[in-house]
Design a protein around this motif. Structure first.
Motif, PDB file in Angstrom:
ATOM      1  N   PHE A 121       0.792  -1.235   0.000  1.00 59.56           N
ATOM      2  CA  PHE A 121       0.000   0.000   0.000  1.00 59.56           C
ATOM      3  C   PHE A 121       0.822   1.281   0.000  1.00 59.56           C
ATOM      4  CE2 PHE A 121      -2.401  -3.382   2.096  1.00 59.56           C
ATOM      5  CZ  PHE A 121      -3.457  -3.474   1.208  1.00 59.56           C
ATOM      6  N   GLY A 122       2.132   1.196   0.071  1.00 56.32           N
ATOM      7  CA  GLY A 122       2.978   2.385   0.085  1.00 56.32           C
ATOM      8  C   GLY A 122       3.017   3.033   1.457  1.00 56.32           C
ATOM      9  N   LEU A 123       3.721   4.135   1.539  1.00 56.53           N
ATOM     10  CA  LEU A 123       3.858   4.862   2.797  1.00 56.53           C
ATOM     11  C   LEU A 123       2.754   5.903   2.925  1.00 56.53           C
ATOM     12  CD1 LEU A 123       7.686   5.545   2.920  1.00 56.53           C
ATOM     13  CD2 LEU A 123       6.388   3.939   4.319  1.00 56.53           C
ATOM     14  N   PHE A 124       2.287   6.086   4.139  1.00 60.84           N
ATOM     15  CA  PHE A 124       1.301   7.120   4.430  1.00 60.84           C
ATOM     16  C   PHE A 124       2.043   8.397   4.798  1.00 60.84           C
ATOM     17  CE2 PHE A 124      -1.289   9.389   7.612  1.00 60.84           C
ATOM     18  CZ  PHE A 124      -2.347   9.713   6.792  1.00 60.84           C
ATOM     19  N   ASP A 125       1.660   9.502   4.218  1.00 63.38           N
ATOM     20  CA  ASP A 125       2.276  10.791   4.499  1.00 63.38           C
ATOM     21  C   ASP A 125       1.261  11.646   5.251  1.00 63.38           C
ATOM     22  OD1 ASP A 125       3.381  13.316   4.527  1.00 63.38           O
ATOM     23  OD2 ASP A 125       3.956  13.289   2.419  1.00 63.38           O
ATOM     24  N   PRO A 126       1.359  11.699   6.596  1.00 68.09           N
ATOM     25  CA  PRO A 126       0.355  12.426   7.365  1.00 68.09           C
ATOM     26  C   PRO A 126       0.290  13.917   7.040  1.00 68.09           C
ATOM     27  CG  PRO A 126       2.090  11.600   8.805  1.00 68.09           C
ATOM     28  CD  PRO A 126       2.365  11.075   7.425  1.00 68.09           C
ATOM     29  N   ALA A 127       1.410  14.549   6.732  1.00 67.67           N
ATOM     30  CA  ALA A 127       1.392  15.977   6.402  1.00 67.67           C
ATOM     31  C   ALA A 127       0.607  16.202   5.114  1.00 67.67           C
ATOM     32  CB  ALA A 127       2.808  16.495   6.258  1.00 67.67           C
ATOM     33  N   ARG A 128       0.840  15.384   4.146  1.00 74.43           N
ATOM     34  CA  ARG A 128       0.145  15.495   2.878  1.00 74.43           C
ATOM     35  C   ARG A 128      -1.347  15.225   3.054  1.00 74.43           C
ATOM     36  NH1 ARG A 128       2.572  12.293  -2.280  1.00 74.43           N
ATOM     37  NH2 ARG A 128       1.671  13.649  -3.830  1.00 74.43           N
ATOM     38  N   HIS A 129      -1.671  14.239   3.843  1.00 71.29           N
ATOM     39  CA  HIS A 129      -3.067  13.859   4.071  1.00 71.29           C
ATOM     40  C   HIS A 129      -3.827  14.957   4.822  1.00 71.29           C
ATOM     41  CE1 HIS A 129      -6.425  11.133   4.527  1.00 71.29           C
ATOM     42  NE2 HIS A 129      -6.482  11.478   5.789  1.00 71.29           N
ATOM     43  N   SER A 130      -3.215  15.530   5.846  1.00 75.93           N
ATOM     44  CA  SER A 130      -3.922  16.516   6.656  1.00 75.93           C
ATOM     45  C   SER A 130      -4.114  17.842   5.917  1.00 75.93           C
ATOM     46  CB  SER A 130      -3.200  16.753   7.978  1.00 75.93           C
ATOM     47  OG  SER A 130      -1.946  17.363   7.747  1.00 75.93           O
ATOM     48  N   LEU A 131      -3.194  18.221   5.075  1.00 74.74           N
ATOM     49  CA  LEU A 131      -3.309  19.485   4.358  1.00 74.74           C
ATOM     50  C   LEU A 131      -4.384  19.457   3.281  1.00 74.74           C
ATOM     51  CD1 LEU A 131       0.435  20.448   3.836  1.00 74.74           C
ATOM     52  CD2 LEU A 131      -1.223  21.589   5.307  1.00 74.74           C
ATOM     53  N   PHE A 132      -4.586  18.309   2.690  1.00 72.79           N
ATOM     54  CA  PHE A 132      -5.469  18.233   1.547  1.00 72.79           C
ATOM     55  C   PHE A 132      -6.632  17.273   1.756  1.00 72.79           C
ATOM     56  CE2 PHE A 132      -1.474  19.815   0.015  1.00 72.79           C
ATOM     57  CZ  PHE A 132      -1.868  20.876  -0.771  1.00 72.79           C
ATOM     58  N   GLY A 133      -6.913  16.924   3.005  1.00 68.89           N
ATOM     59  CA  GLY A 133      -8.017  16.022   3.283  1.00 68.89           C
ATOM     60  C   GLY A 133      -7.802  14.681   2.614  1.00 68.89           C
ATOM     61  N   SER A 134      -8.835  14.141   2.009  1.00 70.17           N
ATOM     62  CA  SER A 134      -8.718  12.844   1.366  1.00 70.17           C
ATOM     63  C   SER A 134      -8.135  12.949  -0.034  1.00 70.17           C
ATOM     64  CB  SER A 134     -10.077  12.144   1.305  1.00 70.17           C
ATOM     65  OG  SER A 134     -10.964  12.937   0.551  1.00 70.17           O
ATOM     66  N   ARG A 135      -8.035  14.178  -0.562  1.00 72.45           N
ATOM     67  CA  ARG A 135      -7.417  14.358  -1.877  1.00 72.45           C
ATOM     68  C   ARG A 135      -5.908  14.330  -1.722  1.00 72.45           C
ATOM     69  NH1 ARG A 135      -9.247  19.850  -3.949  1.00 72.45           N
ATOM     70  NH2 ARG A 135      -8.367  20.331  -1.937  1.00 72.45           N
ATOM     71  N   SER A 136      -5.222  13.910  -2.722  1.00 69.41           N
ATOM     72  CA  SER A 136      -3.771  13.901  -2.646  1.00 69.41           C
ATOM     73  C   SER A 136      -3.227  15.245  -3.099  1.00 69.41           C
ATOM     74  CB  SER A 136      -3.188  12.769  -3.491  1.00 69.41           C
ATOM     75  OG  SER A 136      -3.506  12.988  -4.844  1.00 69.41           O
ATOM     76  N   MET A 137      -2.052  15.562  -2.632  1.00 63.35           N
ATOM     77  CA  MET A 137      -1.394  16.791  -2.986  1.00 63.35           C
ATOM     78  C   MET A 137      -0.907  16.696  -4.428  1.00 63.35           C
ATOM     79  SD  MET A 137       1.569  18.519  -0.754  1.00 63.35           S
ATOM     80  CE  MET A 137       3.128  18.637  -1.562  1.00 63.35           C
ATOM     81  N   PRO A 138      -1.070  17.739  -5.215  1.00 55.61           N
ATOM     82  CA  PRO A 138      -0.604  17.668  -6.599  1.00 55.61           C
ATOM     83  C   PRO A 138       0.904  17.468  -6.648  1.00 55.61           C
ATOM     84  CG  PRO A 138      -1.602  19.814  -6.128  1.00 55.61           C
ATOM     85  CD  PRO A 138      -1.646  19.007  -4.873  1.00 55.61           C
ATOM     86  N   SER A 139       1.351  16.688  -7.566  1.00 55.57           N
ATOM     87  CA  SER A 139       2.783  16.487  -7.716  1.00 55.57           C
ATOM     88  C   SER A 139       3.353  17.613  -8.564  1.00 55.57           C
ATOM     89  CB  SER A 139       3.064  15.139  -8.381  1.00 55.57           C
ATOM     90  OG  SER A 139       2.640  15.191  -9.723  1.00 55.57           O
ATOM     91  N   ARG A 140       4.647  17.721  -8.601  1.00 57.88           N
ATOM     92  CA  ARG A 140       5.299  18.730  -9.414  1.00 57.88           C
ATOM     93  C   ARG A 140       4.876  18.565 -10.878  1.00 57.88           C
ATOM     94  NH1 ARG A 140      11.566  19.782  -8.977  1.00 57.88           N
ATOM     95  NH2 ARG A 140      10.871  21.434  -7.621  1.00 57.88           N
TER      96      ARG A 140
END
Length: 76
Positions: free
Chosen positions: A50-69
């Motif tokens: 399942f990969g690594l969970f990134d709590p900072a990324r998750h909390s900033l953008f809710g259930s949506r993922s942060m856009p990549s570069r």
């Protein structure tokens, strides 16, 4: 290790929770299930599936993922 695993399991949902249930069934059937025996084994198992969970990324953008570069780069 069992406390860490128990804590992590309390946050599992969806496919990860189903995977954990399947591991428990294997253990209940008498099979040795390394991911249930140690924290490093648990982390390796779930990271590989399942990969690594990134709590900072998750909390900033809710259930949506942060856009990549790549997503934010203007294409010509």
């Amino acid at each position: 290790d069992s406390d860490k695993i128990g804590f992590a399991v309390s946050y599992l949902t969806g496919a990860a929770a189903t995977h954990y249930d399947n591991l428990l069934r294997q253990a209940d059937a008498g099979m040795v299930v390394p991911p249930l025996l140690s924290w490093p084994g648990f982390v390796m198992e779930f990271t590989s599936y399942f990969g690594l969970f990134d709590p900072a990324r998750h909390s900033l953008f809710g259930s949506r993922s942060m856009p990549s570069r790549r997503d934010t780069t203007t294409r010509l």
